[in-house]
Design an enzyme around this catalytic site. Structure first.
Site, PDB file in Angstrom:
ATOM      1  N   ASP A 110      24.070  -7.372   5.838  1.00  0.00           N
ATOM      2  CA  ASP A 110      22.641  -7.621   5.663  1.00  0.00           C
ATOM      3  C   ASP A 110      22.316  -9.106   5.652  1.00  0.00           C
ATOM      4  O   ASP A 110      21.236  -9.514   6.086  1.00  0.00           O
ATOM      5  CB  ASP A 110      22.068  -6.914   4.436  1.00  0.00           C
ATOM      6  CG  ASP A 110      22.814  -7.198   3.151  1.00  0.00           C
ATOM      7  OD1 ASP A 110      23.839  -7.887   3.195  1.00  0.00           O
ATOM      8  OD2 ASP A 110      22.368  -6.708   2.095  1.00  0.00           O
ATOM      9  N   CYS A 111      23.245  -9.943   5.204  1.00  0.00           N
ATOM     10  CA  CYS A 111      23.045 -11.394   5.301  1.00  0.00           C
ATOM     11  C   CYS A 111      22.998 -11.814   6.771  1.00  0.00           C
ATOM     12  O   CYS A 111      22.179 -12.649   7.174  1.00  0.00           O
ATOM     13  CB  CYS A 111      24.162 -12.141   4.581  1.00  0.00           C
ATOM     14  SG  CYS A 111      24.219 -11.853   2.803  1.00  0.00           S
TER      15      CYS A 111
END
Length: 242
Positions: A110-111
């Protein structure tokens, strides 16, 4: 650090670890403190960019966005870990973004997705305001690693694809966290992936379109499948977020 010290306490590898101790260990008034990550710099920066861009204030915050843009570009992981990845059971990392900095080096799906979204948003603004856009090949690298983290169930893992058995959780040494020995599909990682790939294909419709569409479709079905009866989802709280 302990491993390379055991091999040779005078080695270059061990000496390179020493300056980074302060990223993770420090003394406070009540004793030694330790954190599992050297910060949340990338995570904080990309969401600040999302917020500014969402209210169309790129000109008013031009200098801030330019600095954020440079940080995002310099924080992308540019190479895989050295050595034979298969031998070490390591997943690829080239093209990823981490929770903190490139030096920290831990790929997070998700980063990476949020970093890609921010880079794409900034690429739409004139370089005179936010600086030159990130190179296209680096965007491709980010897409490659995002696609590589999708599991058979259509969901997306945080660190690496699920590749072993849940019974390994009996080896979990912690007292506070469950399900940390292998990686699983998570709703927030899957959601960020869908958003990032959707944004990417609007700007680069010819790049791996079939694979991207397949990932979005399978990930969407995964989210629909795990939704609770009350309409909510249960989200993971990764240990380093606490």
């Amino acid at each position: 650090m302990l491993c390379v010290w055991i091999e040779d306490p005078n080695s270059k590898a061990f000496k390179l670890h020493l300056p980074r101790i302060y990223d993770y260990l420090w003394l406070a008034e009540d004793g030694m403190k330790m954190q599992a990550c050297n910060g949340s710099q990338l995570w904080d920066t990309v969401f600040a960019v999302h917020a500014i861009m969402s209210i169309d204030l790129s000109e008013e915050f031009g200098e801030t966005l330019k600095k954020a843009h440079e940080f995002i570009k310099s924080s992308q992981v540019l190479e895989d870990c050295p050595g034979d990845l298969d031998f070490w059971h390591r997943h690829i990392s080239k093209g990823a973004w981490t929770f903190a900095t490139a030096d920290q080096g831990w790929t997070v799906s998700d980063c990476t997705a949020e970093g890609l979204k921010a880079a794409l948003l900034l690429s739409k603004v004139t370089p005179e305001i936010v600086g030159d856009p990130i190179e296209t090949r680096k965007l491709y690298d980010a897409v490659n690693i995002i696609l590589s983290l999708m599991n058979k169930d259509g969901g997306v893992s945080a660190w690496e694809p699920t590749r072993s058995y849940a019974w390994l959780e009996i080896l979990n040494p912690t007292e506070t966290f469950e399900d940390i020995i292998i990686d699983y599909s998570y709703v927030e990682c899957t959601s960020s992936t869908i958003q990032a790939l959707t944004s990417f294909k609007k700007l680069y419709p010819g790049h791996r379109r079939d694979e991207i569409d397949d990932c979005i479709n399978k990930s969407t079905r995964f989210l629909e499948k795990i939704q609770r009866d009350d309409g909510s989802w249960f989200a993971l709280i990764v240990a380093y977020f606490i």
